[in-house]
Scaffold this motif. Sequence first.
Motif, PDB file in Angstrom:
ATOM      1  N   GLY A   9       0.769  -1.235   0.000  1.00 49.97           N
ATOM      2  CA  GLY A   9       0.000   0.000   0.000  1.00 49.97           C
ATOM      3  C   GLY A   9       0.802   1.288   0.000  1.00 49.97           C
ATOM      4  N   ARG A  10       2.100   1.192   0.066  1.00 49.47           N
ATOM      5  CA  ARG A  10       2.932   2.392   0.106  1.00 49.47           C
ATOM      6  C   ARG A  10       4.378   2.005  -0.156  1.00 49.47           C
ATOM      7  NH1 ARG A  10       2.227   5.394   4.932  1.00 49.47           N
ATOM      8  NH2 ARG A  10       4.295   6.268   4.687  1.00 49.47           N
ATOM      9  N   LEU A  11       5.232   3.031  -0.239  1.00 47.54           N
ATOM     10  CA  LEU A  11       6.672   2.823  -0.376  1.00 47.54           C
ATOM     11  C   LEU A  11       7.359   3.979   0.340  1.00 47.54           C
ATOM     12  CD1 LEU A  11       9.017   1.205  -1.563  1.00 47.54           C
ATOM     13  CD2 LEU A  11       8.774   2.527  -3.666  1.00 47.54           C
ATOM     14  N   ASP A  12       8.234   3.644   1.293  1.00 51.31           N
ATOM     15  CA  ASP A  12       8.917   4.659   2.098  1.00 51.31           C
ATOM     16  C   ASP A  12      10.416   4.706   1.880  1.00 51.31           C
ATOM     17  OD1 ASP A  12       6.597   5.466   3.912  1.00 51.31           O
ATOM     18  OD2 ASP A  12       6.667   3.296   4.234  1.00 51.31           O
ATOM     19  N   ILE A  13      11.002   3.549   1.565  1.00 49.43           N
ATOM     20  CA  ILE A  13      12.461   3.440   1.472  1.00 49.43           C
ATOM     21  C   ILE A  13      12.813   2.568   0.281  1.00 49.43           C
ATOM     22  CG2 ILE A  13      14.569   2.664   2.645  1.00 49.43           C
ATOM     23  CD1 ILE A  13      12.818   2.785   5.286  1.00 49.43           C
ATOM     24  N   VAL A  14      13.783   3.006  -0.486  1.00 52.51           N
ATOM     25  CA  VAL A  14      14.329   2.177  -1.569  1.00 52.51           C
ATOM     26  C   VAL A  14      15.822   2.024  -1.303  1.00 52.51           C
ATOM     27  CG1 VAL A  14      14.762   1.999  -4.039  1.00 52.51           C
ATOM     28  CG2 VAL A  14      12.622   3.014  -3.230  1.00 52.51           C
ATOM     29  N   VAL A  15      16.277   0.785  -1.326  1.00 56.91           N
ATOM     30  CA  VAL A  15      17.707   0.502  -1.212  1.00 56.91           C
ATOM     31  C   VAL A  15      18.129  -0.132  -2.534  1.00 56.91           C
ATOM     32  CG1 VAL A  15      19.545  -0.691   0.031  1.00 56.91           C
ATOM     33  CG2 VAL A  15      17.530   0.152   1.282  1.00 56.91           C
ATOM     34  N   SER A  16      18.855   0.635  -3.325  1.00 56.38           N
ATOM     35  CA  SER A  16      19.343   0.162  -4.614  1.00 56.38           C
ATOM     36  C   SER A  16      20.711  -0.472  -4.378  1.00 56.38           C
ATOM     37  CB  SER A  16      19.447   1.333  -5.592  1.00 56.38           C
ATOM     38  OG  SER A  16      19.903   0.882  -6.841  1.00 56.38           O
ATOM     39  N   ASN A  17      20.713  -1.800  -4.351  1.00 58.32           N
ATOM     40  CA  ASN A  17      21.885  -2.558  -3.950  1.00 58.32           C
ATOM     41  C   ASN A  17      22.333  -3.556  -5.016  1.00 58.32           C
ATOM     42  OD1 ASN A  17      23.747  -3.904  -1.936  1.00 58.32           O
ATOM     43  ND2 ASN A  17      22.279  -5.539  -2.292  1.00 58.32           N
TER      44      ASN A  17
END
Length: 176
Positions: free
Chosen positions: A84-92
């Motif tokens: 239902g949402r997105l708060d953090i993206v870790v591009s690893n």
Amino acid sequence: MNLGLADKVALITGGSSGIGRAIAAAFLAEGARVAICGRDTRRLGAAADALRAASPDGVLEVAADVGRPADVARLVDATVERFGRLDIVVSNAGTHLRGTLEDVSVEQVERHLRTKVLGPWELARRAAPHLRRAGGGRFILIVGQAGKVPGADVIASALTNAAQHAFAKSLADHLG
């Protein structure tokens, strides 16, 4: 430790092993829900099963190659649909590409750039509207040191990681 991650949703690329898997485990321990992706479906499934021991309903796995824009779109959409949402993206996602100029082909460099530069670009482009809707968020880009400490036998990684550093700074200026 309380990192303020309770009830946050994090998307972690390269989450089926190594640093990405460790980040996912740490986020889960702090009360976040996580979506992880990887290209190897067996390793991805095993990682997701292990992570579910800490949070049975807090883990989503999506087989995806971040070097493919359609996979990135599907990954972001699946994360938001599930949580239902997105708060953090870790591009690893990505690895170190060792070799000299003569050892590394242009095709290898192109694949590396797709995974470590163009993939994060598309990931940020797709994630930004969701981060804004959540009232802000974090886009974390894991970058190897070759971008700041280049060398003859890491020339491809130096090129790619330097591009990642420039992208991270520009993205921070744009989204901040």
